[in-house]
Design an enzyme around this catalytic site. Structure first.
Site, PDB file in Angstrom:
ATOM      1  N   CYS A   2       0.821  -1.201   0.000  1.00  0.00           N
ATOM      2  CA  CYS A   2       0.000   0.000   0.000  1.00  0.00           C
ATOM      3  C   CYS A   2       0.864   1.263   0.000  1.00  0.00           C
ATOM      4  O   CYS A   2       1.880   1.339   0.685  1.00  0.00           O
ATOM      5  CB  CYS A   2      -0.954   0.091   1.190  1.00  0.00           C
ATOM      6  SG  CYS A   2      -2.091  -1.279   1.278  1.00  0.00           S
ATOM      7  N   ARG A  27       4.012  -0.253  -4.722  1.00  0.00           N
ATOM      8  CA  ARG A  27       3.699  -0.766  -3.384  1.00  0.00           C
ATOM      9  C   ARG A  27       2.393  -1.548  -3.348  1.00  0.00           C
ATOM     10  O   ARG A  27       2.063  -2.163  -2.328  1.00  0.00           O
ATOM     11  CB  ARG A  27       3.592   0.398  -2.392  1.00  0.00           C
ATOM     12  CG  ARG A  27       4.841   1.239  -2.314  1.00  0.00           C
ATOM     13  CD  ARG A  27       4.646   2.373  -1.348  1.00  0.00           C
ATOM     14  NE  ARG A  27       4.589   1.882   0.014  1.00  0.00           N
ATOM     15  CZ  ARG A  27       5.652   1.708   0.794  1.00  0.00           C
ATOM     16  NH1 ARG A  27       6.848   1.994   0.337  1.00  0.00           N
ATOM     17  NH2 ARG A  27       5.520   1.260   2.013  1.00  0.00           N
ATOM     18  N   TRP A  75      -2.577  -2.851  -1.730  1.00  0.00           N
ATOM     19  CA  TRP A  75      -2.201  -4.259  -1.840  1.00  0.00           C
ATOM     20  C   TRP A  75      -3.021  -4.956  -0.764  1.00  0.00           C
ATOM     21  O   TRP A  75      -2.761  -4.815   0.425  1.00  0.00           O
ATOM     22  CB  TRP A  75      -0.702  -4.433  -1.602  1.00  0.00           C
ATOM     23  CG  TRP A  75      -0.215  -5.817  -1.864  1.00  0.00           C
ATOM     24  CD1 TRP A  75       0.186  -6.333  -3.055  1.00  0.00           C
ATOM     25  CD2 TRP A  75      -0.054  -6.878  -0.900  1.00  0.00           C
ATOM     26  NE1 TRP A  75       0.578  -7.638  -2.909  1.00  0.00           N
ATOM     27  CE2 TRP A  75       0.432  -8.005  -1.598  1.00  0.00           C
ATOM     28  CE3 TRP A  75      -0.286  -6.992   0.476  1.00  0.00           C
ATOM     29  CZ2 TRP A  75       0.697  -9.220  -0.973  1.00  0.00           C
ATOM     30  CZ3 TRP A  75      -0.027  -8.205   1.098  1.00  0.00           C
ATOM     31  CH2 TRP A  75       0.461  -9.295   0.370  1.00  0.00           C
ATOM     32  N   GLY A 100      -0.516  -0.833   6.283  1.00  0.00           N
ATOM     33  CA  GLY A 100      -0.109  -1.646   7.432  1.00  0.00           C
ATOM     34  C   GLY A 100      -1.195  -2.648   7.775  1.00  0.00           C
ATOM     35  O   GLY A 100      -2.097  -2.899   6.963  1.00  0.00           O
ATOM     36  N   LYS A 484      13.382 -14.628 -10.106  1.00  0.00           N
ATOM     37  CA  LYS A 484      13.066 -13.562 -11.075  1.00  0.00           C
ATOM     38  C   LYS A 484      12.044 -14.059 -12.082  1.00  0.00           C
ATOM     39  O   LYS A 484      11.056 -13.405 -12.370  1.00  0.00           O
ATOM     40  CB  LYS A 484      14.301 -13.131 -11.873  1.00  0.00           C
ATOM     41  CG  LYS A 484      15.355 -12.294 -11.280  1.00  0.00           C
ATOM     42  CD  LYS A 484      14.993 -10.961 -10.756  1.00  0.00           C
ATOM     43  CE  LYS A 484      14.324 -11.048  -9.407  1.00  0.00           C
ATOM     44  NZ  LYS A 484      14.990 -10.507  -8.309  1.00  0.00           N
ATOM     45  N   GLU A 487       8.465 -14.878 -10.661  1.00  0.00           N
ATOM     46  CA  GLU A 487       7.821 -13.671 -10.151  1.00  0.00           C
ATOM     47  C   GLU A 487       7.156 -12.842 -11.260  1.00  0.00           C
ATOM     48  O   GLU A 487       6.062 -12.313 -11.082  1.00  0.00           O
ATOM     49  CB  GLU A 487       8.937 -12.890  -9.464  1.00  0.00           C
ATOM     50  CG  GLU A 487       8.654 -11.551  -8.982  1.00  0.00           C
ATOM     51  CD  GLU A 487       9.864 -10.933  -8.266  1.00  0.00           C
ATOM     52  OE1 GLU A 487      11.013 -11.408  -8.392  1.00  0.00           O
ATOM     53  OE2 GLU A 487       9.644  -9.932  -7.588  1.00  0.00           O
ATOM     54  N   LYS A 603       6.137  -4.222  -3.751  1.00  0.00           N
ATOM     55  CA  LYS A 603       7.476  -3.972  -3.237  1.00  0.00           C
ATOM     56  C   LYS A 603       7.342  -3.507  -1.787  1.00  0.00           C
ATOM     57  O   LYS A 603       6.301  -3.006  -1.400  1.00  0.00           O
ATOM     58  CB  LYS A 603       8.121  -2.880  -4.084  1.00  0.00           C
ATOM     59  CG  LYS A 603       9.620  -3.009  -4.179  1.00  0.00           C
ATOM     60  CD  LYS A 603      10.169  -2.163  -5.264  1.00  0.00           C
ATOM     61  CE  LYS A 603      11.660  -2.317  -5.377  1.00  0.00           C
ATOM     62  NZ  LYS A 603      12.052  -3.628  -5.899  1.00  0.00           N
TER      63      LYS A 603
HETATM   64  C1  F6R Z   1      12.267 -10.215  -5.701  1.00  0.00           C
HETATM   65  C2  F6R Z   1      11.943  -9.220  -4.713  1.00  0.00           C
HETATM   66  C3  F6R Z   1      11.678  -9.641  -3.309  1.00  0.00           C
HETATM   67  C4  F6R Z   1      12.472  -8.749  -2.340  1.00  0.00           C
HETATM   68  C5  F6R Z   1      12.092  -9.068  -0.889  1.00  0.00           C
HETATM   69  C6  F6R Z   1      12.911  -8.279   0.093  1.00  0.00           C
HETATM   70  O1  F6R Z   1      12.505  -9.653  -6.959  1.00  0.00           O
HETATM   71  O2  F6R Z   1      11.894  -8.058  -5.012  1.00  0.00           O
HETATM   72  O3  F6R Z   1      11.975 -10.982  -3.113  1.00  0.00           O
HETATM   73  O4  F6R Z   1      13.822  -8.956  -2.563  1.00  0.00           O
HETATM   74  O5  F6R Z   1      10.732  -8.776  -0.695  1.00  0.00           O
HETATM   75  O6  F6R Z   1      12.746  -6.901  -0.057  1.00  0.00           O
HETATM   76  P1  F6R Z   1      13.747  -5.889   0.593  1.00  0.00           P
HETATM   77  O7  F6R Z   1      15.067  -6.066  -0.074  1.00  0.00           O
HETATM   78  O8  F6R Z   1      13.157  -4.536   0.324  1.00  0.00           O
HETATM   79  O9  F6R Z   1      13.831  -6.200   2.045  1.00  0.00           O
END
Ligand code: F6R
Length: 608
Positions: A2, A27, A75, A100, A484, A487, A603
């Site tokens: 979100c 997000r 999300w 959250g 990759k 996903e 993300k």
């Molecule tokens: C894969 C991907 C996720 C992040 C994971 C950790 O392409 O993006 O697997 O790597 O959610 O995210 P961070 O690095 O932000 O803690």
């Protein structure tokens, strides 16, 4: 997880909010909405679907005209993506957007229901709107917020409008990111800086349990008891161009192409006099000498970067390294002590499980080091030491450049570790560092191979399943390559240590099934080749990711993606991972998927 935005100023609020949401769509993108004061009335428009659907709805219904409002891109956690579950949520005199999870929403809902409140959505967020309304009995927004904060458990960043105050945006946060943008006679809130970077580079970090009230006089900060606070205004290092596609069709491709520069910048930042230097962050030789064992903790790609680190640190420094998935680590009651070092890796610096892993290590008195791409994030601020990777904003959901800069830093740490532990002398440390500095050029050689990658993608576009195999560092790469691909293409893929095939997975090999063999490590090449033979004998189509000069028996390899490199095998992960990213990217595009916004993903996973 979100994205929330808020604005008050002279511009058209709807435009500013939509612009910010576009920057935060990484997000979450299953629904979106905005609420804007049109004079004294709040007008809310929200819909299920990506921001495009929201744009269409605004065009059909006419966008709200006003100067003060909040917005959200979702999300889904509680309640399916639907118009009614989309934010903003209003109840009584309060309208909110929320990022959250409110863990005690069910009991709060009972409490509020008994007091006559009804709920339109299935979300946990609407409960926060009701509770704010409940505590708004004295028509004092600040009091309503502080009372509500005391009741809410879990994580939240809230943007809040009170019906009686058409010239104010309130916001509060706990364990969810929230940044306040400070403009000329205008103010912003956002889950991340790119949302307002176009308008201002000045920002204030809201800490846990802090509140901001933004009005025509600026930003006013309060602590959890409602007492005024002074906050420091900072200047963002990122610029607008970094947060735009810059002529590329997708952020992911742009970010793949940014890797040579990002790795170079990272190496420049932490090398002095030809050797790794982390003195400035407190990672001294004395400290490293004391470390008898390392835990690397992260999620997804960040955790896979940790697997590369394990091979490299153990090989060079002879210090044992354990790599843990953060969501397991936080609950496994790990045995750690004062001789250990916990390295947490996170692009966003906000990942809930990684943050909890960090907190666990700190609570046990273990030294902690964070490797983080977002400088002002919670993990960056929470660790004893922090190495910031200067890759710039990573916007595509799929992590690419952040992985490369993470492993670049981890190599440097490994060299310094090995030196501090007397495993290598200064000359060897210099030679290794010099070799590593050749990585950006090798990456450049790989990322220009669009035609080759597109051809391989065209052969993968219709498959249902495929495998990645490799040994040693190539196994670490296989894990990342497979993640990759699955996903962003939705093709089922698995990565195996090549030697494991015979212990089960080989029964899955059927004629024509693609197997991507990562074969960059010459010390185990002959063994990997034997495993390639085994799957070939069962009809697999083999795609090799290897050096240009690597030769295979005639007919064994169906396709290959070479990289031309003078790099030592130790550093092959840097160019090789780019090859794997490109294969995944082009396969995704050929399958008609937006690689920047794969389904079900978001993300920055700020919830557990
Ligand atoms: C894969 C991907 C996720 C992040 C994971 C950790 O392409 O993006 O697997 O790597 O959610 O995210 P961070 O690095 O932000 O803690």
């Amino acid at each position: 997880m979100c994205g929330i935005v808020g604005y008050i100023g002279k511009r058209n609020c709807s435009d500013v909010l939509m612009d910010g949401l576009e920057k935060l769509e990484y997000r979450g993108y299953d629904s979106a909405g905005i609420a804007v004061f049109e004079k004294d009335l709040i007008r809310t428009i929200k819909t299920r679907g990506k921001l495009q659907a929201m744009q269409e709805k605004l065009a059909n219904e006419g966008k709200p005209i006003g100067h003060c409002g909040i917005g959200h891109t979702r999300w889904a956690t509680h309640g399916e993506p639907s118009d009614v579950n989309s934010h903003p949520h209003s109840n009584g005199r309060v309208t909110i957007v929320h990022n959250g999870i409110i863990e005690n929403y069910s009991e709060l809902k009972d409490f509020l229901t008994e007091r006559g409140y009804t709920f339109a959505s299935q979300t946990d967020s609407e409960v926060a709107a009701c509770l704010l309304d409940y505590y708004y009995a004295e028509r004092n927004p600040l009091k309503a917020i502080t009372e509500t904060m005391r009741e809410l458990r879990g994580s939240f960043a809230l943007g809040i409008l009170f019906r009686d105050f058409p010239d104010r945006v309130y916001a509060v946060r706990k364990s969810s990111p929230l940044i306040v943008g400070v403009g000329e006679n205008e103010s912003f809130i956002a889950s991340d800086i790119p949302a307002f970077l176009k308008f201002t580079k000045k920002f204030v970090l809201l800490d846990d349990d802090e509140i901001v009230c933004m009005d025509e006089n600026g930003q006013h900060f309060y602590n959890g008891h409602g007492l005024p606070l002074e906050k420091e205004v900072q200047i963002a290092e990122w610029d607008v161009e970094q947060a735009q596609k810059g002529g590329f069709p997708h952020y992911m491709l742009k970010e793949i192409h940014e890797q040579p520069e990002a790795v170079k910048k990272t190496l420049d930042a932490y090398i002095s006099n030809g050797v790794p230097d982390f003195e400035a962050v407190g990672l001294t030789d004395e400290l490293l000498r004391d470390v008898k064992r390392v835990f690397v903790v992260g999620c997804g790609t960040a955790m896979y970067a940790g697997i590369v680190a394990r091979y490299v640190i153990e090989r060079l420094a002879r210090v044992p390294v354990t790599v843990e998935v953060a969501s397991e680590f936080r609950y496994m009651d790990p045995i750690m002590g004062k001789d250990d070092l916990v390295i947490v890796i996170s692009q966003s610096g906000e990942t809930a499980d990684t943050k909890a892993g960090l907190e666990l290590a700190k609570s046990r008195g273990v030294r902690t080091l964070a490797i983080v791409n977002v400088k002002y994030s919670a993990i960056a601020r929470g660790a004893d030491m922090c190495i910031h990777t200067p890759a710039g904003p990573e916007i595509s959901v799929c992590c690419t450049k952040a992985y490369s800069v993470q492993i670049a830093v981890l190599y440097l740490i490994a060299f310094r570790f090995a030196y501090a532990h007397g495993q290598i002398d200064e000359n060897v440390m210099k030679r290794l560092t010099e070799q590593l500095c050749g990585a950006p050029k090798s990456i450049e050689n790989v990322i220009v191979q669009n035609d080759e990658c597109q051809y391989i993608a065209s052969q993968l576009v219709n498959v249902d399943t495929l495998f990645y195999i490799g040994r040693g560092l190539d196994y670490a790469l296989s894990l990342e390559g497979s993640l990759k691909l699955k996903e962003i293409t939705y093709i089922h893929s698995e990565a195996y240590a090549a030697g494991e095939l015979k212990h089960g997975p080989i029964s899955l090999i059927e004629p024509n099934i693609p197997v991507i063999a990562v074969a960059t490590q010459r010390d185990v090449l002959a063994k990997t080749v034997s495993n390639m033979e085994e799957v070939k004998a069962r009809g697999a189509r083999i795609i090799a990711v290897c050096r240009k000069e690597t030769e295979f028996a005639e007919g064994m390899v169906d396709m290959r993606l070479d990289f031309d490199s003078d790099l030592d095998d130790l550093f092959a992960p840097l160019p090789a991972v780019c090859a794997l990213q490109m294969i995944a990217y082009y396969t995704s595009v050929l399958r008609g998927i937006d690689p920047d916004k794969p389904r079900n993903l978001a993300k920055s996973v700020t919830t557990e």
